[in-house]
Design a protein around this motif. Sequence first.
Motif, mmCIF file in Angstrom:
data_model
loop_
_atom_site.group_PDB
_atom_site.id
_atom_site.type_symbol
_atom_site.label_atom_id
_atom_site.label_comp_id
_atom_site.label_asym_id
_atom_site.label_seq_id
_atom_site.Cartn_x
_atom_site.Cartn_y
_atom_site.Cartn_z
ATOM 1 N N ARG A 120 -8.393 7.832 3.823
ATOM 2 C CA ARG A 120 -7.718 7.127 2.728
ATOM 3 C C ARG A 120 -6.976 5.862 3.136
ATOM 4 O O ARG A 120 -6.785 4.971 2.331
ATOM 5 C CB ARG A 120 -6.762 8.086 2.023
ATOM 6 N N CYS A 121 -6.500 5.803 4.369
ATOM 7 C CA CYS A 121 -5.680 4.649 4.754
ATOM 8 C C CYS A 121 -6.535 3.382 4.843
ATOM 9 O O CYS A 121 -7.740 3.445 5.093
ATOM 10 C CB CYS A 121 -4.931 4.914 6.049
ATOM 11 N N LYS A 122 -5.865 2.266 4.619
ATOM 12 C CA LYS A 122 -6.559 0.970 4.626
ATOM 13 C C LYS A 122 -5.555 -0.121 4.968
ATOM 14 O O LYS A 122 -4.369 0.150 5.154
ATOM 15 C CB LYS A 122 -7.199 0.722 3.268
ATOM 16 N N ALA B 45 -4.891 -0.309 8.920
ATOM 17 C CA ALA B 45 -3.523 0.147 8.633
ATOM 18 C C ALA B 45 -2.611 -0.186 9.806
ATOM 19 O O ALA B 45 -3.060 -0.370 10.937
ATOM 20 C CB ALA B 45 -3.506 1.654 8.372
ATOM 21 N N GLN C 225 -0.381 -8.072 2.369
ATOM 22 C CA GLN C 225 -0.952 -7.862 1.030
ATOM 23 C C GLN C 225 -0.768 -9.098 0.160
ATOM 24 O O GLN C 225 -1.622 -9.449 -0.636
ATOM 25 C CB GLN C 225 -0.307 -6.653 0.346
ATOM 26 N N GLY D 29 0.825 -1.198 0.000
ATOM 27 C CA GLY D 29 0.000 0.000 0.000
ATOM 28 C C GLY D 29 0.859 1.249 0.000
ATOM 29 O O GLY D 29 1.911 1.300 -0.626
ATOM 30 N N ALA D 30 0.428 2.225 0.763
ATOM 31 C CA ALA D 30 1.096 3.523 0.796
ATOM 32 C C ALA D 30 1.588 3.813 2.212
ATOM 33 O O ALA D 30 1.185 3.164 3.170
ATOM 34 C CB ALA D 30 0.127 4.613 0.349
ATOM 35 N N ILE E 272 7.609 2.545 -2.524
ATOM 36 C CA ILE E 272 6.195 2.722 -2.208
ATOM 37 C C ILE E 272 5.834 4.203 -2.186
ATOM 38 O O ILE E 272 6.678 5.067 -1.930
ATOM 39 C CB ILE E 272 5.800 2.059 -0.875
ATOM 40 N N ALA F 87 3.315 -5.160 6.320
ATOM 41 C CA ALA F 87 2.204 -4.738 5.465
ATOM 42 C C ALA F 87 2.295 -5.400 4.096
ATOM 43 O O ALA F 87 1.295 -5.856 3.540
ATOM 44 C CB ALA F 87 2.194 -3.212 5.330
ATOM 45 N N GLY G 68 -2.826 -2.757 4.625
ATOM 46 C CA GLY G 68 -1.678 -2.752 3.721
ATOM 47 C C GLY G 68 -0.933 -1.434 3.710
ATOM 48 O O GLY G 68 0.139 -1.332 3.130
ATOM 49 N N ASP G 69 -1.504 -0.399 4.343
ATOM 50 C CA ASP G 69 -0.849 0.902 4.441
ATOM 51 C C ASP G 69 -0.154 1.026 5.796
ATOM 52 O O ASP G 69 -0.486 0.320 6.746
ATOM 53 C CB ASP G 69 -1.868 2.043 4.325
#
Length: 155
Positions: free
Chosen positions: A63-65, A86, A152, A2-3, A26, A148, A67-68
């Motif tokens: 926005r976070c989920k 997250a 994923q 993620g991010a 990333i 993370a 994998g972040d």
Amino acid sequence: MGALYIDADACPVKAEAERVASRHRIRMYVVSNGGLRPSANPLVETVIVPEGPDVADMWIADRCKAGDVVVTADIPLAAKCVAAGARVIRHNGEAFTEANIGQQLAMRDLMADLRAANPLGTAGGGKDFTKSDRSRFLNALEREIRAAARSQQGS
């Protein structure tokens, strides 16, 4: 993967986080309400939100989920991010988790009440940010980014 989201107001580890994000290739979002010099790194996006209470926090939380990874010292923001799945760490490397976020929120509220009840207003400031804090942060960020990424891959 993620991010990586950085709650950038008063964040002492933006440069370190950028190096780790670059190494892992990333996307990194540096979120604040202004006053930051944008990075030339194409993986780093500087997000300037409007002035207002908790606007940067809301931008990240929306926005976070899973994998972040989120870097923040803000406990209510950490709680929202943990609830979203997250992985969340403080600037000194301490992790916020489902197991400890309730206690962290309760302690925050207790300390706010104690500060409000102090008629002299002589509560000391926070402790200094040390080299060992920076080192702990780097180790924790590396660990959380790898965890993370593994989560994923398992999804």
